[in-house]
Enzyme design. Structure first.
Site, PDB file in Angstrom:
ATOM      1  N   VAL A  83      12.624   1.703   4.885  1.00 37.21           N
ATOM      2  CA  VAL A  83      13.306   0.862   3.898  1.00 37.21           C
ATOM      3  C   VAL A  83      14.460   0.080   4.520  1.00 37.21           C
ATOM      4  O   VAL A  83      14.595  -1.133   4.324  1.00 37.21           O
ATOM      5  CB  VAL A  83      13.805   1.723   2.722  1.00 37.21           C
ATOM      6  CG1 VAL A  83      14.622   0.867   1.752  1.00 37.21           C
ATOM      7  CG2 VAL A  83      12.629   2.348   1.983  1.00 37.21           C
ATOM      8  N   CYS A 114     -12.976   2.507   1.575  1.00 40.21           N
ATOM      9  CA  CYS A 114     -12.518   1.157   1.890  1.00 40.21           C
ATOM     10  C   CYS A 114     -11.118   0.951   1.331  1.00 40.21           C
ATOM     11  O   CYS A 114     -10.853   1.292   0.179  1.00 40.21           O
ATOM     12  CB  CYS A 114     -13.477   0.137   1.291  1.00 40.21           C
ATOM     13  SG  CYS A 114     -12.906  -1.567   1.366  1.00 40.21           S
ATOM     14  N   ARG A 140      13.200  -2.736   6.765  1.00 39.81           N
ATOM     15  CA  ARG A 140      12.646  -3.867   6.013  1.00 39.81           C
ATOM     16  C   ARG A 140      13.746  -4.703   5.357  1.00 39.81           C
ATOM     17  O   ARG A 140      13.657  -5.923   5.310  1.00 39.81           O
ATOM     18  CB  ARG A 140      11.638  -3.361   4.978  1.00 39.81           C
ATOM     19  CG  ARG A 140      10.304  -2.953   5.601  1.00 39.81           C
ATOM     20  CD  ARG A 140       9.323  -2.480   4.569  1.00 39.81           C
ATOM     21  NE  ARG A 140       9.587  -1.106   4.161  1.00 39.81           N
ATOM     22  CZ  ARG A 140       9.322  -0.615   2.956  1.00 39.81           C
ATOM     23  NH1 ARG A 140       8.826  -1.395   2.020  1.00 39.81           N
ATOM     24  NH2 ARG A 140       9.574   0.639   2.683  1.00 39.81           N
ATOM     25  N   ARG A 185      -2.029  -4.435  -1.827  1.00 39.02           N
ATOM     26  CA  ARG A 185      -1.997  -4.487  -3.298  1.00 39.02           C
ATOM     27  C   ARG A 185      -0.932  -5.481  -3.781  1.00 39.02           C
ATOM     28  O   ARG A 185      -1.193  -6.323  -4.644  1.00 39.02           O
ATOM     29  CB  ARG A 185      -1.700  -3.089  -3.856  1.00 39.02           C
ATOM     30  CG  ARG A 185      -1.431  -3.042  -5.353  1.00 39.02           C
ATOM     31  CD  ARG A 185      -0.938  -1.676  -5.776  1.00 39.02           C
ATOM     32  NE  ARG A 185       0.311  -1.305  -5.122  1.00 39.02           N
ATOM     33  CZ  ARG A 185       1.512  -1.672  -5.541  1.00 39.02           C
ATOM     34  NH1 ARG A 185       1.632  -2.440  -6.613  1.00 39.02           N
ATOM     35  NH2 ARG A 185       2.599  -1.281  -4.898  1.00 39.02           N
ATOM     36  N   ARG A 186       0.278  -5.387  -3.235  1.00 40.67           N
ATOM     37  CA  ARG A 186       1.357  -6.291  -3.640  1.00 40.67           C
ATOM     38  C   ARG A 186       1.024  -7.731  -3.270  1.00 40.67           C
ATOM     39  O   ARG A 186       1.281  -8.662  -4.041  1.00 40.67           O
ATOM     40  CB  ARG A 186       2.671  -5.860  -2.996  1.00 40.67           C
ATOM     41  CG  ARG A 186       3.214  -4.546  -3.550  1.00 40.67           C
ATOM     42  CD  ARG A 186       4.351  -4.016  -2.712  1.00 40.67           C
ATOM     43  NE  ARG A 186       4.860  -2.748  -3.252  1.00 40.67           N
ATOM     44  CZ  ARG A 186       5.446  -1.816  -2.526  1.00 40.67           C
ATOM     45  NH1 ARG A 186       5.605  -1.984  -1.218  1.00 40.67           N
ATOM     46  NH2 ARG A 186       5.882  -0.700  -3.092  1.00 40.67           N
ATOM     47  N   ARG A 235       6.863  -4.432   7.960  1.00 41.10           N
ATOM     48  CA  ARG A 235       6.658  -3.024   8.319  1.00 41.10           C
ATOM     49  C   ARG A 235       8.001  -2.322   8.514  1.00 41.10           C
ATOM     50  O   ARG A 235       9.050  -2.953   8.589  1.00 41.10           O
ATOM     51  CB  ARG A 235       5.849  -2.908   9.624  1.00 41.10           C
ATOM     52  CG  ARG A 235       4.550  -3.697   9.624  1.00 41.10           C
ATOM     53  CD  ARG A 235       3.552  -3.150   8.648  1.00 41.10           C
ATOM     54  NE  ARG A 235       2.357  -3.962   8.598  1.00 41.10           N
ATOM     55  CZ  ARG A 235       1.494  -3.945   7.607  1.00 41.10           C
ATOM     56  NH1 ARG A 235       1.696  -3.138   6.588  1.00 41.10           N
ATOM     57  NH2 ARG A 235       0.425  -4.718   7.628  1.00 41.10           N
ATOM     58  N   LYS A 248       1.828   8.901  -3.551  1.00 42.86           N
ATOM     59  CA  LYS A 248       0.975   7.721  -3.372  1.00 42.86           C
ATOM     60  C   LYS A 248       0.379   7.636  -1.971  1.00 42.86           C
ATOM     61  O   LYS A 248      -0.609   6.931  -1.751  1.00 42.86           O
ATOM     62  CB  LYS A 248       1.740   6.442  -3.685  1.00 42.86           C
ATOM     63  CG  LYS A 248       2.781   6.032  -2.679  1.00 42.86           C
ATOM     64  CD  LYS A 248       3.470   4.739  -3.079  1.00 42.86           C
ATOM     65  CE  LYS A 248       4.533   4.329  -2.082  1.00 42.86           C
ATOM     66  NZ  LYS A 248       3.976   3.998  -0.756  1.00 42.86           N
ATOM     67  N   ASP A 249       0.946   8.395  -1.013  1.00 49.89           N
ATOM     68  CA  ASP A 249       0.460   8.355   0.367  1.00 49.89           C
ATOM     69  C   ASP A 249      -0.529   9.473   0.681  1.00 49.89           C
ATOM     70  O   ASP A 249      -1.021   9.554   1.811  1.00 49.89           O
ATOM     71  CB  ASP A 249       1.640   8.447   1.335  1.00 49.89           C
ATOM     72  CG  ASP A 249       2.588   7.271   1.199  1.00 49.89           C
ATOM     73  OD1 ASP A 249       2.107   6.154   0.978  1.00 49.89           O
ATOM     74  OD2 ASP A 249       3.814   7.479   1.299  1.00 49.89           O
TER      75      ASP A 249
END
Length: 530
Positions: free
Chosen positions: A148, A238, A151, A127-128, A145, A80-81
């Site tokens: 894991v 974008c 956070r 998105r979240r 930020r 996904k990155d």
């Protein structure tokens, strides 16, 4: 293939989990592997500038460069990155069977907060944020930020009701809380390719491509391609709140893609089920469907919001780094300088060196490109910058003294050296402060030019309100094509800021010598000068 396959990865706990999983699966087919941690740019010895190779971000940039330089054989990424367009010469070779693609809400206390008039939910994902506000418009979203563990600790330490995480990351690190402390957000459409691990290699390495095919999961590869096609067509340069999920059921592809406004007030959705053999263009079709039915207007709104304040970075930034900026600040970036390592003669390190001096990570990396750590016999090592110190101590040996800038290091050496000579490993555009100070104090300086800094200037439009500099050479490169000295110069440290003050009226200096600290200084400046 008899040769050991070198698997490149970042050194974070999650990245290492991914790399070790790849190693385990390749080992199942009889292939021997080793893990190579790549956390710095390393040896940037390329035929073309990074931007011409399509390497425009640094989230995966280090691994891309390591591949192109032959330091690793394959690179392992959280899919996904990865940018939707891979750099020239690099190809996708395999996608592992997908993990849990869902997002989860980790709860601070209990679920009772849903009954309240308001709640605070933490996430660093646009998105979240958009999807949560679409469903719970009375809630407040706060930024989050870090890795894991960081956070999770922030959730514990702050007065928040919950924080949103990728389920796959928590599960892979065995950090998913008990059932009472998390909720699976199965209504939230995940990021394209969330939960998938991708392997990349050079396109001319047919042997490695064939080997990686052995662990490729065809169904996962098919699904994430559709999702990433949807992202590629919509994104258009974008960053927007985009979710996409494709799944295979009974020989059919079920696909859903969504586009939100950043505030979560507007949503556009596409969903369709088609036979597997008729799904090759499903992602593109879905994106164009949304664009033709109001998506273009919504994307313009996203761009307007992101670009109410514009800044330009003279170094390519990763998505993770740009996400540090306030949502009202838009940023463009490209590399204004490139580094090419010199070939150094063995005689340079044939004899022990009593006092070795480094003022940049580039010099350390260039030296290690020529010699193994075992060949380097340094009695004392002195350097500028904490990151340079960490690199030296990781690769070469203990640093005797570190200072924040070259002038302070020079003064320290003048006051503390017993033997009046140093070997200064530097680039062709090194500043004069250190060698001049030492020479003026009768300390002999033996300069070893390890690398060449090449300027790659670009014309910057006047619409930008700030420009980000990371070295005096970056300033030099900028000034070759630009004359706007009214723009605010954001600088990575005192050395760069000192040079900037010769040419710009407004100069802001970051607290720490890191890219992230520069970006934080941008946030602070525009918040205070609204």
């Amino acid at each position: 293939m008899d040769k050991i396959i070198r698997i490149g990865t970042r050194s974070s706990e999650l990245a290492l989990w991914q790399a070790n999983t790849v190693a385990e699966q390749l080992g199942h087919f009889g292939h021997e592997t080793e893990i190579v941690k790549i956390d710095s740019l390393g040896d940037v010895v390329l035929d073309k500038p990074l931007y011409e190779l399509g390497i425009t971000g640094v989230f995966t940039k280090n691994l891309d460069i390591a591949l192109l330089n032959g330091k690793i054989d394959i690179a392992v990424h959280s899919f996904k990155d990865v940018p939707t367009k891979l750099p020239t010469g690099i190809v996708q070779t395999a996608v592992l069977k997908r993990g849990d693609f869902n997002d989860v809400l980790v709860i601070k206390e209990d679920e009772n907060f849903f009954a309240n008039d308001s709640a605070i939910i933490a996430t660093g994902s646009l998105r979240r944020k958009a999807q949560w506000l679409y469903r719970y418009p009375h809630h407040k979203i706060t930024g989050l930020r870090g890795n894991v563990n960081t956070r999770l600790k922030k959730l514990e330490d702050n007065d928040w009701d919950g924080a949103i995480f990728a389920a796959a990351g928590l599960k892979r690190l065995k950090l998913l809380p008990e059932k009472e402390k998390h909720i699976k957000l199965d209504w939230m459409i995940p990021a394209p390719a969330q939960g998938a691990v991708m392997i990349a290699a050079l396109e001319n390495r047919e042997d490695l491509i064939e080997i990686c095919k052995e662990i490729n999961d065809e169904q996962t590869a098919t699904c994430v391609k559709i999702e990433r096609d949807f992202l590629r067509v919509l994104e258009g340069g974008c960053t927007a709140p985009i979710g996409a999920l494709a799944m295979i059921w009974d020989e059919e592809i079920k696909f859903k893609g969504v586009l939100f406004s950043p505030d979560g007030k507007n949503k556009m959705e596409f969903s369709k089920e088609v036979p597997i053999n008729n799904a090759s263009d499903l992602g593109e079709y879905g994106a164009n469907y949304i664009l033709e039915r109001g998506g273009k207007k919504l994307m313009r709104e996203v761009q307007d919001i992101e670009k109410s304040t514009l800044v330009y970075s003279t170094k390519s930034l990763s998505h993770q780094q740009t996400s540090i900026l306030n949502s009202k600040i838009g940023v463009a970036s490209s590399d204004f300088i490139t580094i090419r390592n010199n070939r150094l003669k063995p005689v340079i390190v044939k004899k022990p060196i009593e006092n070795a001096v480094f003022t940049s990570q580039n010099a350390v990396e260039a030296l290690l490109n020529n010699f193994s750590p075992m060949e380097l016999n340094f009695e004392n090592i002195y350097c500028v910058g904490r990151r340079t110190k960490r690199l030296i101590e990781k690769k070469i040996g203990k640093v005797s003294q570190v200072e924040n800038d070259a002038e302070k290091l020079a003064n320290y050496l003048v006051d503390n050296l017993d033997t009046k000579n140093v070997t200064f490993f530097c680039g062709n555009k090194r500043r004069d402060a250190l060698p001049e100070t030492l020479t003026n104090n009768e300390i002999e300086v033996n300069e070893v030019i390890c690398y060449q800094t090449q300027l790659t200037p670009k014309v910057i439009e006047e619409k930008y309100k700030g420009i980000l500099f990371y070295s005096p050479s970056g300033i030099e490169s900028y000034l070759k094509e630009n004359t706007n000295n009214e723009i605010v110069a954001f600088c990575i440290g005192e050395t760069t800021a000192t040079e900037a003050k010769k040419h710009f009226k407004n100069v802001e200096t970051s607290k720490l010598s890191t890219v992230e600290s520069v970006l934080e200084s941008v946030n602070k400046f525009f918040e205070e000068n609204k």
